[in-house]
Scaffold this motif. Structure first.
Motif, PDB file in Angstrom:
ATOM      1  N   TYR A   1      14.480  38.492  -1.248  1.00 29.47           N
ATOM      2  CA  TYR A   1      13.380  37.563  -1.007  1.00 29.47           C
ATOM      3  C   TYR A   1      13.000  37.566   0.478  1.00 29.47           C
ATOM      4  O   TYR A   1      13.856  37.691   1.349  1.00 29.47           O
ATOM      5  N   SER A   2      11.711  37.408   0.753  1.00 28.55           N
ATOM      6  CA  SER A   2      11.286  37.231   2.139  1.00 28.55           C
ATOM      7  C   SER A   2      11.137  35.747   2.492  1.00 28.55           C
ATOM      8  O   SER A   2      11.346  35.352   3.637  1.00 28.55           O
ATOM      9  N   PHE A   3      10.799  34.919   1.473  1.00 25.35           N
ATOM     10  CA  PHE A   3      10.677  33.473   1.694  1.00 25.35           C
ATOM     11  C   PHE A   3      11.182  32.721   0.460  1.00 25.35           C
ATOM     12  O   PHE A   3      11.121  33.238  -0.660  1.00 25.35           O
ATOM     13  N   LEU A   4      11.639  31.513   0.676  1.00 28.30           N
ATOM     14  CA  LEU A   4      11.793  30.522  -0.372  1.00 28.30           C
ATOM     15  C   LEU A   4      10.768  29.436  -0.083  1.00 28.30           C
ATOM     16  O   LEU A   4      10.466  29.146   1.077  1.00 28.30           O
ATOM     17  N   TYR A   5      10.231  28.823  -1.132  1.00 23.87           N
ATOM     18  CA  TYR A   5       9.211  27.804  -0.894  1.00 23.87           C
ATOM     19  C   TYR A   5       9.284  26.694  -1.931  1.00 23.87           C
ATOM     20  O   TYR A   5       9.916  26.830  -2.994  1.00 23.87           O
ATOM     21  N   THR A   6       8.634  25.588  -1.609  1.00 23.68           N
ATOM     22  CA  THR A   6       8.478  24.484  -2.545  1.00 23.68           C
ATOM     23  C   THR A   6       7.053  23.958  -2.415  1.00 23.68           C
ATOM     24  O   THR A   6       6.502  23.921  -1.300  1.00 23.68           O
ATOM     25  N   PRO A   7       6.410  23.585  -3.518  1.00 26.15           N
ATOM     26  CA  PRO A   7       5.044  23.064  -3.442  1.00 26.15           C
ATOM     27  C   PRO A   7       5.003  21.729  -2.704  1.00 26.15           C
ATOM     28  O   PRO A   7       5.950  20.953  -2.740  1.00 26.15           O
ATOM     29  N   VAL A   8       3.888  21.466  -2.041  1.00 24.73           N
ATOM     30  CA  VAL A   8       3.659  20.193  -1.366  1.00 24.73           C
ATOM     31  C   VAL A   8       2.776  19.339  -2.257  1.00 24.73           C
ATOM     32  O   VAL A   8       1.701  19.790  -2.665  1.00 24.73           O
ATOM     33  N   PRO A   9       3.193  18.097  -2.591  1.00 24.14           N
ATOM     34  CA  PRO A   9       2.318  17.229  -3.393  1.00 24.14           C
ATOM     35  C   PRO A   9       0.957  17.067  -2.728  1.00 24.14           C
ATOM     36  O   PRO A   9       0.848  17.007  -1.505  1.00 24.14           O
ATOM     37  N   LEU A  10      -0.095  16.979  -3.531  1.00 26.45           N
ATOM     38  CA  LEU A  10      -1.460  16.957  -3.014  1.00 26.45           C
ATOM     39  C   LEU A  10      -1.709  15.810  -2.054  1.00 26.45           C
ATOM     40  O   LEU A  10      -2.440  15.941  -1.090  1.00 26.45           O
ATOM     41  N   ARG A  11      -1.096  14.648  -2.315  1.00 29.41           N
ATOM     42  CA  ARG A  11      -1.377  13.473  -1.497  1.00 29.41           C
ATOM     43  C   ARG A  11      -0.432  13.345  -0.312  1.00 29.41           C
ATOM     44  O   ARG A  11      -0.502  12.382   0.430  1.00 29.41           O
ATOM     45  N   LYS A  12       0.462  14.298  -0.143  1.00 34.36           N
ATOM     46  CA  LYS A  12       1.463  14.160   0.911  1.00 34.36           C
ATOM     47  C   LYS A  12       1.079  14.961   2.138  1.00 34.36           C
ATOM     48  O   LYS A  12       0.798  16.147   2.059  1.00 34.36           O
ATOM     49  N   ARG A  13       1.075  14.300   3.271  1.00 39.15           N
ATOM     50  CA  ARG A  13       0.869  14.983   4.543  1.00 39.15           C
ATOM     51  C   ARG A  13       2.226  15.152   5.223  1.00 39.15           C
ATOM     52  O   ARG A  13       2.921  14.188   5.501  1.00 39.15           O
ATOM     53  N   ILE A  14       2.589  16.383   5.472  1.00 41.84           N
ATOM     54  CA  ILE A  14       3.862  16.662   6.112  1.00 41.84           C
ATOM     55  C   ILE A  14       3.655  16.658   7.622  1.00 41.84           C
ATOM     56  O   ILE A  14       2.896  17.454   8.159  1.00 41.84           O
ATOM     57  N   SER A  15       4.334  15.752   8.283  1.00 39.93           N
ATOM     58  CA  SER A  15       4.122  15.605   9.717  1.00 39.93           C
ATOM     59  C   SER A  15       5.162  16.345  10.550  1.00 39.93           C
ATOM     60  O   SER A  15       4.879  16.763  11.670  1.00 39.93           O
ATOM     61  N   THR A  16       6.370  16.523  10.014  1.00 40.26           N
ATOM     62  CA  THR A  16       7.447  17.119  10.800  1.00 40.26           C
ATOM     63  C   THR A  16       8.204  18.143   9.970  1.00 40.26           C
ATOM     64  O   THR A  16       8.606  17.865   8.853  1.00 40.26           O
ATOM     65  N   LEU A  17       8.400  19.327  10.542  1.00 36.75           N
ATOM     66  CA  LEU A  17       9.165  20.380   9.884  1.00 36.75           C
ATOM     67  C   LEU A  17      10.265  20.846  10.818  1.00 36.75           C
ATOM     68  O   LEU A  17      10.153  20.740  12.044  1.00 36.75           O
TER      69      LEU A  17
ATOM     70  N   ALA B   1       0.838  -1.207   0.000  1.00 38.05           N
ATOM     71  CA  ALA B   1       0.000   0.000   0.000  1.00 38.05           C
ATOM     72  C   ALA B   1       0.869   1.252   0.000  1.00 38.05           C
ATOM     73  O   ALA B   1       0.562   2.238  -0.680  1.00 38.05           O
ATOM     74  N   GLU B   2       1.975   1.222   0.762  1.00 39.35           N
ATOM     75  CA  GLU B   2       2.904   2.351   0.786  1.00 39.35           C
ATOM     76  C   GLU B   2       3.547   2.560  -0.582  1.00 39.35           C
ATOM     77  O   GLU B   2       3.709   3.696  -1.041  1.00 39.35           O
ATOM     78  N   LYS B   3       3.918   1.460  -1.246  1.00 38.37           N
ATOM     79  CA  LYS B   3       4.532   1.571  -2.570  1.00 38.37           C
ATOM     80  C   LYS B   3       3.548   2.119  -3.588  1.00 38.37           C
ATOM     81  O   LYS B   3       3.902   2.929  -4.448  1.00 38.37           O
ATOM     82  N   ILE B   4       2.294   1.676  -3.496  1.00 36.96           N
ATOM     83  CA  ILE B   4       1.269   2.176  -4.415  1.00 36.96           C
ATOM     84  C   ILE B   4       1.069   3.673  -4.215  1.00 36.96           C
ATOM     85  O   ILE B   4       0.968   4.439  -5.180  1.00 36.96           O
ATOM     86  N   ALA B   5       1.020   4.106  -2.952  1.00 41.72           N
ATOM     87  CA  ALA B   5       0.860   5.538  -2.663  1.00 41.72           C
ATOM     88  C   ALA B   5       2.033   6.333  -3.220  1.00 41.72           C
ATOM     89  O   ALA B   5       1.858   7.433  -3.764  1.00 41.72           O
ATOM     90  N   SER B   6       3.254   5.774  -3.100  1.00 42.50           N
ATOM     91  CA  SER B   6       4.437   6.454  -3.625  1.00 42.50           C
ATOM     92  C   SER B   6       4.383   6.549  -5.150  1.00 42.50           C
ATOM     93  O   SER B   6       4.718   7.587  -5.734  1.00 42.50           O
ATOM     94  N   LEU B   7       3.928   5.479  -5.805  1.00 43.56           N
ATOM     95  CA  LEU B   7       3.811   5.497  -7.266  1.00 43.56           C
ATOM     96  C   LEU B   7       2.757   6.493  -7.726  1.00 43.56           C
ATOM     97  O   LEU B   7       2.931   7.186  -8.732  1.00 43.56           O
ATOM     98  N   LEU B   8       1.649   6.580  -6.981  1.00 44.89           N
ATOM     99  CA  LEU B   8       0.609   7.553  -7.323  1.00 44.89           C
ATOM    100  C   LEU B   8       1.132   8.974  -7.179  1.00 44.89           C
ATOM    101  O   LEU B   8       0.814   9.853  -7.983  1.00 44.89           O
ATOM    102  N   GLU B   9       1.951   9.198  -6.162  1.00 44.71           N
ATOM    103  CA  GLU B   9       2.546  10.514  -5.972  1.00 44.71           C
ATOM    104  C   GLU B   9       3.494  10.843  -7.126  1.00 44.71           C
ATOM    105  O   GLU B   9       3.515  11.964  -7.640  1.00 44.71           O
ATOM    106  N   THR B  10       4.283   9.848  -7.536  1.00 44.91           N
ATOM    107  CA  THR B  10       5.186  10.040  -8.673  1.00 44.91           C
ATOM    108  C   THR B  10       4.400  10.345  -9.940  1.00 44.91           C
ATOM    109  O   THR B  10       4.754  11.234 -10.719  1.00 44.91           O
ATOM    110  N   GLN B  11       3.305   9.614 -10.140  1.00 41.42           N
ATOM    111  CA  GLN B  11       2.452   9.858 -11.303  1.00 41.42           C
ATOM    112  C   GLN B  11       1.911  11.281 -11.289  1.00 41.42           C
ATOM    113  O   GLN B  11       1.891  11.968 -12.326  1.00 41.42           O
ATOM    114  N   HIS B  12       1.486  11.734 -10.117  1.00 38.92           N
ATOM    115  CA  HIS B  12       0.946  13.087  -9.989  1.00 38.92           C
ATOM    116  C   HIS B  12       2.013  14.133 -10.315  1.00 38.92           C
ATOM    117  O   HIS B  12       1.751  15.115 -11.009  1.00 38.92           O
ATOM    118  N   THR B  13       3.228  13.919  -9.818  1.00 36.46           N
ATOM    119  CA  THR B  13       4.316  14.868 -10.071  1.00 36.46           C
ATOM    120  C   THR B  13       4.641  14.945 -11.552  1.00 36.46           C
ATOM    121  O   THR B  13       4.791  16.038 -12.118  1.00 36.46           O
TER     122      THR B  13
END
Length: 275
Positions: free
Chosen positions: A185-201, A92-104
């Protein structure tokens, strides 16, 4: 009723597996034939064995080692069930990773298509943009002429976890600039993939949103800071001359995979304007 026996060649054909693999499985004790002719040494398998071969093939396809499969086959049934459940979770984790790659990949392709079909370079356009989730870090004394690649590497590390991204960007305060060196610049940023939940920053990073709305934008393909600065100035002048009210700073974006030449890159300046 006597159960039918299949030759090794028949099993290889039915199960879509090589005879060499079946011989190897027999040798290591992973999948042994039901009967071996003492004179010819031909291997024969029962119908009831074939389901085990299906399980072995499925586990191999998701990267489970032969030694792991052999070991678990020799345990109690409940242990085997727990093992298979764990393999399901890993899959299931691998499938989620592949879906994320497909989205990117889809996002990069769509961005390339937008560059080919829409938004001509050097022209200010007003367009609707969807909300975009980002991770940003506040920066100081960094601008177009002073930024270094490590600045973006550090931004990616700020998540403390691995994720694929669709490029990078910067936030430029909306102001009147005399020269490119004045931009900070005041900030640098990077987009977060739609299916990714960021738990730790990291402590210097935060999640934010580029809001949905109407944006005035300009794209530039530049090989010099002068071309870059001219495009930014054109956007600012367009807004000021028309007395348009802006509701955000300027978002500068540049996407991975869009570089056409070594000394030429594509970026887009966008600022949200009042309806």
């Amino acid at each position: 009723m006597e159960e039918k026996l299949y030759s090794i060649g028949e099993v290889a054909k039915v199960a879509n597996i090589t005879i060499k693999a079946l011989r190897h499985y027999d040798k290591i004790g992973l999948f042994k034939p039901a009967y071996v002719d003492p004179k010819t040494h031909y291997r024969y398998y029962r119908d009831s064995q074939l389901y085990r071969l299906d399980i072995i093939k499925s586990l191999i396809s998701i990267g489970t080692s032969l030694s792991e499969i052999k070991e678990i086959q020799e345990t109690a049934n409940l242990d085997y069930i727990a093992f298979l459940k764990k393999q399901e979770e890993l899959l299931a984790e691998k499938i989620a990773s592949l879906l994320e790659t497909q989205h990117t990949i889809r996002e990069i392709r769509e961005e390339l298509q937008r560059q080919e079909n829409h938004n001509p370079f050097g022209e200010v356009i007003v367009t609707e943009k969807d909300e975009q989730h980002i991770i940003q870090t506040r920066v100081k004394d960094i601008g177009p002429t002073t930024i270094l690649n490590p600045s973006y590497s550090n931004l990616k590390k700020a998540t403390k976890e691995e994720f694929r991204n669709n490029g990078y960007g910067s936030v430029i305060p909306f102001d009147q600039y005399e020269k490119v060196e004045d931009i900070s610049y005041s900030f640098l940023y990077t987009p977060v993939p739609l299916r990714k939940r960021i738990s730790t920053l990291s402590d210097d990073a935060e999640q934010s949103i580029i809001p949905k709305g109407t944006y005035a934008s300009i794209k530039v393909k530049s090989s010099t800071f002068e071309e870059y600065f001219e495009a930014l100035q054109k956007l600012i002048s367009y807004i000021q001359e028309r007395k348009i009210v802006v509701t955000t700073d300027i978002y500068e974006t540049f996407s991975i995979g869009l570089y056409q030449k070594k000394d030429e890159y594509i970026s887009e300046f966008s600022v949200r304007v009042a309806d």
